[in-house]
Design a protein around this motif. Structure first.
Motif, PDB file in Angstrom:
ATOM      1  N   ARG A 268       0.776  -1.227   0.000  1.00  0.00           N
ATOM      2  CA  ARG A 268       0.000   0.000   0.000  1.00  0.00           C
ATOM      3  C   ARG A 268       0.814   1.286   0.000  1.00  0.00           C
ATOM      4  O   ARG A 268       0.490   2.175  -0.753  1.00  0.00           O
ATOM      5  CB  ARG A 268      -0.939   0.026   1.211  1.00  0.00           C
ATOM      6  CG  ARG A 268      -2.296  -0.386   0.918  1.00  0.00           C
ATOM      7  CD  ARG A 268      -3.208  -0.116   2.098  1.00  0.00           C
ATOM      8  NE  ARG A 268      -2.595  -0.374   3.386  1.00  0.00           N
ATOM      9  CZ  ARG A 268      -2.778  -1.444   4.128  1.00  0.00           C
ATOM     10  NH1 ARG A 268      -3.581  -2.376   3.717  1.00  0.00           N
ATOM     11  NH2 ARG A 268      -2.193  -1.579   5.271  1.00  0.00           N
ATOM     12  N   PRO A 269       1.809   1.410   0.778  1.00  0.00           N
ATOM     13  CA  PRO A 269       2.446   2.732   0.776  1.00  0.00           C
ATOM     14  C   PRO A 269       3.216   3.038  -0.516  1.00  0.00           C
ATOM     15  O   PRO A 269       3.485   4.189  -0.806  1.00  0.00           O
ATOM     16  CB  PRO A 269       3.411   2.683   1.963  1.00  0.00           C
ATOM     17  CG  PRO A 269       3.385   1.299   2.490  1.00  0.00           C
ATOM     18  CD  PRO A 269       2.340   0.527   1.767  1.00  0.00           C
ATOM     19  N   GLU A 270       3.532   2.015  -1.301  1.00  0.00           N
ATOM     20  CA  GLU A 270       4.332   2.233  -2.506  1.00  0.00           C
ATOM     21  C   GLU A 270       3.457   2.743  -3.645  1.00  0.00           C
ATOM     22  O   GLU A 270       2.272   2.436  -3.734  1.00  0.00           O
ATOM     23  CB  GLU A 270       5.032   0.935  -2.905  1.00  0.00           C
ATOM     24  CG  GLU A 270       6.039   0.470  -1.874  1.00  0.00           C
ATOM     25  CD  GLU A 270       6.676  -0.844  -2.245  1.00  0.00           C
ATOM     26  OE1 GLU A 270       6.767  -1.149  -3.448  1.00  0.00           O
ATOM     27  OE2 GLU A 270       7.072  -1.570  -1.311  1.00  0.00           O
ATOM     28  N   GLN A 271       4.089   3.503  -4.525  1.00  0.00           N
ATOM     29  CA  GLN A 271       3.380   4.063  -5.661  1.00  0.00           C
ATOM     30  C   GLN A 271       2.958   2.954  -6.613  1.00  0.00           C
ATOM     31  O   GLN A 271       3.733   2.045  -6.914  1.00  0.00           O
ATOM     32  CB  GLN A 271       4.292   5.051  -6.382  1.00  0.00           C
ATOM     33  CG  GLN A 271       3.615   5.782  -7.499  1.00  0.00           C
ATOM     34  CD  GLN A 271       4.537   6.810  -8.129  1.00  0.00           C
ATOM     35  OE1 GLN A 271       5.666   6.981  -7.723  1.00  0.00           O
ATOM     36  NE2 GLN A 271       4.023   7.490  -9.135  1.00  0.00           N
ATOM     37  N   GLY A 272       1.723   3.011  -7.107  1.00  0.00           N
ATOM     38  CA  GLY A 272       1.218   2.052  -8.080  1.00  0.00           C
ATOM     39  C   GLY A 272       0.543   0.833  -7.485  1.00  0.00           C
ATOM     40  O   GLY A 272       0.085  -0.033  -8.229  1.00  0.00           O
ATOM     41  N   TRP A 273       0.460   0.749  -6.164  1.00  0.00           N
ATOM     42  CA  TRP A 273      -0.137  -0.427  -5.546  1.00  0.00           C
ATOM     43  C   TRP A 273      -1.600  -0.597  -5.964  1.00  0.00           C
ATOM     44  O   TRP A 273      -2.078  -1.715  -6.123  1.00  0.00           O
ATOM     45  CB  TRP A 273      -0.019  -0.381  -4.023  1.00  0.00           C
ATOM     46  CG  TRP A 273      -0.891   0.664  -3.388  1.00  0.00           C
ATOM     47  CD1 TRP A 273      -0.570   1.965  -3.147  1.00  0.00           C
ATOM     48  CD2 TRP A 273      -2.236   0.491  -2.923  1.00  0.00           C
ATOM     49  NE1 TRP A 273      -1.625   2.615  -2.570  1.00  0.00           N
ATOM     50  CE2 TRP A 273      -2.664   1.728  -2.416  1.00  0.00           C
ATOM     51  CE3 TRP A 273      -3.107  -0.583  -2.894  1.00  0.00           C
ATOM     52  CZ2 TRP A 273      -3.928   1.925  -1.887  1.00  0.00           C
ATOM     53  CZ3 TRP A 273      -4.376  -0.395  -2.360  1.00  0.00           C
ATOM     54  CH2 TRP A 273      -4.768   0.849  -1.861  1.00  0.00           C
ATOM     55  N   GLY A 274      -2.291   0.495  -6.194  1.00  0.00           N
ATOM     56  CA  GLY A 274      -3.697   0.433  -6.587  1.00  0.00           C
ATOM     57  C   GLY A 274      -3.896  -0.242  -7.930  1.00  0.00           C
ATOM     58  O   GLY A 274      -4.888  -0.944  -8.147  1.00  0.00           O
ATOM     59  N   TRP A 275      -2.937  -0.031  -8.865  1.00  0.00           N
ATOM     60  CA  TRP A 275      -3.029  -0.673 -10.171  1.00  0.00           C
ATOM     61  C   TRP A 275      -2.890  -2.176 -10.044  1.00  0.00           C
ATOM     62  O   TRP A 275      -3.561  -2.934 -10.758  1.00  0.00           O
ATOM     63  CB  TRP A 275      -1.959  -0.128 -11.120  1.00  0.00           C
ATOM     64  CG  TRP A 275      -2.246   1.269 -11.562  1.00  0.00           C
ATOM     65  CD1 TRP A 275      -1.607   2.403 -11.141  1.00  0.00           C
ATOM     66  CD2 TRP A 275      -3.255   1.687 -12.477  1.00  0.00           C
ATOM     67  NE1 TRP A 275      -2.158   3.496 -11.753  1.00  0.00           N
ATOM     68  CE2 TRP A 275      -3.172   3.081 -12.582  1.00  0.00           C
ATOM     69  CE3 TRP A 275      -4.214   1.024 -13.223  1.00  0.00           C
ATOM     70  CZ2 TRP A 275      -4.014   3.819 -13.401  1.00  0.00           C
ATOM     71  CZ3 TRP A 275      -5.050   1.757 -14.037  1.00  0.00           C
ATOM     72  CH2 TRP A 275      -4.944   3.133 -14.124  1.00  0.00           C
ATOM     73  N   ILE A 276      -2.025  -2.603  -9.136  1.00  0.00           N
ATOM     74  CA  ILE A 276      -1.839  -4.041  -8.927  1.00  0.00           C
ATOM     75  C   ILE A 276      -3.110  -4.650  -8.344  1.00  0.00           C
ATOM     76  O   ILE A 276      -3.560  -5.718  -8.774  1.00  0.00           O
ATOM     77  CB  ILE A 276      -0.619  -4.303  -8.020  1.00  0.00           C
ATOM     78  CG1 ILE A 276       0.658  -3.792  -8.700  1.00  0.00           C
ATOM     79  CG2 ILE A 276      -0.492  -5.785  -7.694  1.00  0.00           C
ATOM     80  CD1 ILE A 276       1.876  -3.807  -7.810  1.00  0.00           C
ATOM     81  N   VAL A 277      -3.705  -3.969  -7.378  1.00  0.00           N
ATOM     82  CA  VAL A 277      -4.955  -4.451  -6.783  1.00  0.00           C
ATOM     83  C   VAL A 277      -6.059  -4.482  -7.846  1.00  0.00           C
ATOM     84  O   VAL A 277      -6.818  -5.455  -7.939  1.00  0.00           O
ATOM     85  CB  VAL A 277      -5.368  -3.580  -5.582  1.00  0.00           C
ATOM     86  CG1 VAL A 277      -6.761  -3.925  -5.102  1.00  0.00           C
ATOM     87  CG2 VAL A 277      -4.366  -3.724  -4.442  1.00  0.00           C
ATOM     88  N   ALA A 278      -6.133  -3.438  -8.677  1.00  0.00           N
ATOM     89  CA  ALA A 278      -7.161  -3.385  -9.723  1.00  0.00           C
ATOM     90  C   ALA A 278      -6.969  -4.518 -10.731  1.00  0.00           C
ATOM     91  O   ALA A 278      -7.947  -5.176 -11.132  1.00  0.00           O
ATOM     92  CB  ALA A 278      -7.126  -2.028 -10.425  1.00  0.00           C
ATOM     93  N   ALA A 279      -5.721  -4.780 -11.127  1.00  0.00           N
ATOM     94  CA  ALA A 279      -5.455  -5.876 -12.067  1.00  0.00           C
ATOM     95  C   ALA A 279      -5.858  -7.211 -11.451  1.00  0.00           C
ATOM     96  O   ALA A 279      -6.431  -8.072 -12.121  1.00  0.00           O
ATOM     97  CB  ALA A 279      -3.982  -5.886 -12.467  1.00  0.00           C
ATOM     98  N   GLY A 280      -5.564  -7.382 -10.162  1.00  0.00           N
ATOM     99  CA  GLY A 280      -5.959  -8.609  -9.475  1.00  0.00           C
ATOM    100  C   GLY A 280      -7.466  -8.755  -9.409  1.00  0.00           C
ATOM    101  O   GLY A 280      -8.009  -9.847  -9.641  1.00  0.00           O
TER     102      GLY A 280
END
Length: 184
Positions: free
Chosen positions: A126-138
């Motif tokens: 979560r604190p790292e940049q781009g984590w939301g894209w990884i969650v969205a792809a999952g």
């Protein structure tokens, strides 16, 4: 420039001279993808046959490998493994519709499992940049797996063909883009 750099430069130069082949292959893959989209059932059966051939060849190789091992325990392990692969390959040829149902179900399970894992990994970063894209792809992978699972087994006659068609089209556009980039 180093020897490695010269080698890389020569390889790129040789590849650049073949840009037309990349474009031609891309166009061919686009045409095959369009044909696959035109008849998803035939594309599904074709993909099952490819998987069947791969399993049959792998089974034969493992059976041959079994005779090369020195201990009885390992011999039987490799022999059994090879026989199972070969039987699964024959099964795909004998009943491609049932094999497509099994493969479609396994695809749904794999999409849900890999998507859930990807979403968990993204969320844990979560604190790292781009984590939301990884969650969205999952989440999209999980959703795709659930949609396939909810339509199973009826959708087994077209899902694998759809994946094949989409892959052929994306590969076609990729080869065209690489060929045109090499031309420049």
């Amino acid at each position: 420039m180093t020897l490695h750099g010269d080698t890389l430069k020569n390889a790129i130069g040789q590849t650049r001279a073949k840009w037309g082949w990349f474009v031609g292959l891309g166009v061919l893959l686009l045409i095959l993808g369009g044909i696959a989209f035109g008849n998803l059932f035939i594309a599904t059966v074709a993909s099952v046959y490819v998987v069947g051939w791969l399993m049959l060849v792998a089974g034969i190789i493992e059976i041959m490998h079994a005779f090369g091992v020195k201990t009885w325990g390992r011999f039987f392990y490799w022999l059994l493994s090879g026989l199972l692969y070969a039987v699964a390959g024959f099964f795909a040829f004998d009943n491609p519709l049932l094999a497509s149902a099994v493969l479609t179900f396994l695809l749904a399970v794999a999409l849900v499992a890999s998507g859930a894992l990807r979403a968990w990994v993204g969320y844990s970063h979560r604190p790292e940049q781009g984590w939301g894209w990884i969650v969205a792809a999952g989440a999209i992978s999980v959703l795709a797996g659930l949609i396939i699972a909810m339509g199973w087994p009826v959708n087994s006659v077209w899902v694998l063909g759809l994946f094949l068609a989409i892959d052929l089209i994306f590969q076609g556009w990729t080869f065209i883009a690489v060929g045109l980039a090499l031309k420049k």
